[in-house]
Design an enzyme around this catalytic site. Structure first.
Site, mmCIF file in Angstrom:
data_model
loop_
_atom_site.group_PDB
_atom_site.id
_atom_site.type_symbol
_atom_site.label_atom_id
_atom_site.label_comp_id
_atom_site.label_asym_id
_atom_site.label_seq_id
_atom_site.Cartn_x
_atom_site.Cartn_y
_atom_site.Cartn_z
ATOM 1 N N ARG A 104 0.866 -1.136 0.010
ATOM 2 C CA ARG A 104 -0.137 -0.019 -0.121
ATOM 3 C C ARG A 104 0.811 1.404 -0.066
ATOM 4 O O ARG A 104 1.710 1.643 0.884
ATOM 5 C CB ARG A 104 -0.893 -0.066 1.208
ATOM 6 N N THR A 108 -0.893 7.616 -1.321
ATOM 7 C CA THR A 108 -2.187 7.576 -2.133
ATOM 8 C C THR A 108 -3.069 6.535 -1.198
ATOM 9 O O THR A 108 -4.453 6.647 -1.451
ATOM 10 C CB THR A 108 -1.774 7.195 -3.331
ATOM 11 N N ASP A 200 -3.915 -9.655 12.439
ATOM 12 C CA ASP A 200 -3.073 -9.662 11.279
ATOM 13 C C ASP A 200 -2.455 -11.007 10.933
ATOM 14 O O ASP A 200 -1.583 -11.686 11.390
ATOM 15 C CB ASP A 200 -1.661 -8.555 11.402
ATOM 16 N N ASP A 203 1.444 -11.444 10.062
ATOM 17 C CA ASP A 203 2.067 -11.257 11.224
ATOM 18 C C ASP A 203 1.981 -12.830 12.220
ATOM 19 O O ASP A 203 2.862 -13.313 12.625
ATOM 20 C CB ASP A 203 1.780 -10.172 12.157
HETATM 21 N N1 URA Z 1 -5.441 -8.082 7.020
HETATM 22 C C1 URA Z 1 -5.184 -8.805 8.188
HETATM 23 O O1 URA Z 1 -4.195 -9.614 8.288
HETATM 24 N N2 URA Z 1 -6.259 -8.736 9.014
HETATM 25 C C2 URA Z 1 -7.214 -7.889 9.138
HETATM 26 O O2 URA Z 1 -7.992 -7.922 9.933
HETATM 27 C C3 URA Z 1 -7.564 -7.045 7.867
HETATM 28 C C4 URA Z 1 -6.649 -7.048 7.035
#
Ligand code: URA
Length: 209
Positions: A104, A108, A200, A203
């Site tokens: 990302r 922008t 995430d 992660d």
């Molecule tokens: N990406 C992720 O890994 N978790 C989320 O909750 C949203 C996007």
């Protein structure tokens, strides 16, 4: 409009609860992501076309079924999509694997493609684009834009958890793409995380918390 399906088999719901639990560690998280990916591959492949072939059993000649459809490419969106590849390959071992990397842009806020490596003849293939989370839909739309630009016409998107916002964005941009998810969650929070979600996914898969 492409197919939208929540694949809420009891085994999948049970396994998803393990992923949602913040106390689930990386090793177990990774295993369970692959287990769910395997179950999703089973459902996503339900409509694959068959043809008749003649074979001989030890007893008689017989006409039986064989997969006849387009060759499958599993396409993880980097990085978290990688966590679903092995589980899907367990069920579709002849599949090729293409990769799409998106980041990302901080100015922008738009997703930008930084890596793409796909097998040839995309127009002849069925693509299963995989990413555990369909959150805003931005990277899914951008990845599918990039794949269509290279000739892909037959695409399904497979995820573990989808937010209604992301489903709408993806359906609006690519109405021909079927979406398969293990869960349709409530909504996104102000940071773009899915609620209740599982945090995430990248992660948690790679231990970069
Ligand atoms: N990406 C992720 O890994 N978790 C989320 O909750 C949203 C996007």
């Amino acid at each position: 409009m492409g197919n939208f399906q929540v694949i809420d088999h009891p085994l999948i719901q049970h396994k998803l609860t393990i992923l949602r639990d913040k106390n689930t560690g990386t090793k177990y998280f990774r295993e369970v992501v692959n287990e769910i990916a395997r179950l999703l591959a089973y459902e996503v492949s339900r409509e694959m076309p068959l043809r008749d072939i003649e074979i001989e059993t030890p007893i008689v000649k017989t006409v039986q079924k064989q997969l006849a459809g387009k060759k499958v490419v599993i396409v993880p969106i980097l990085r978290a999509g990688l966590g679903m590849v092995d589980g899907m390959l367990d069920l579709i071992p002849a599949a090729k694997v293409g990769h799409v990397g998106m980041y990302r842009d901080h100015d922008t806020m738009e997703p930008v493609e930084y890596f793409i490596k796909m097998p040839s003849d995309l127009s002849e293939r069925e693509l299963l684009v995989v990413d555990p989370m369909l959150a805003t839909g931005g990277s899914a739309v951008a990845a599918i834009d990039a794949l269509k630009k290279r000739g892909a016409t037959n695409i399904k998107f497979v995820c573990l958890v989808a937010a209604p916002e992301g489903v709408k964005v993806l359906q609006d941009a690519h109405p021909d793409v079927g979406i398969y998810t293990a869960s349709l969650d409530e909504k996104l929070d102000e940071k773009g995380y899915i609620l209740p979600g599982l945090g995430d996914a990248g992660d948690r898969l790679f231990g970069t918390l």
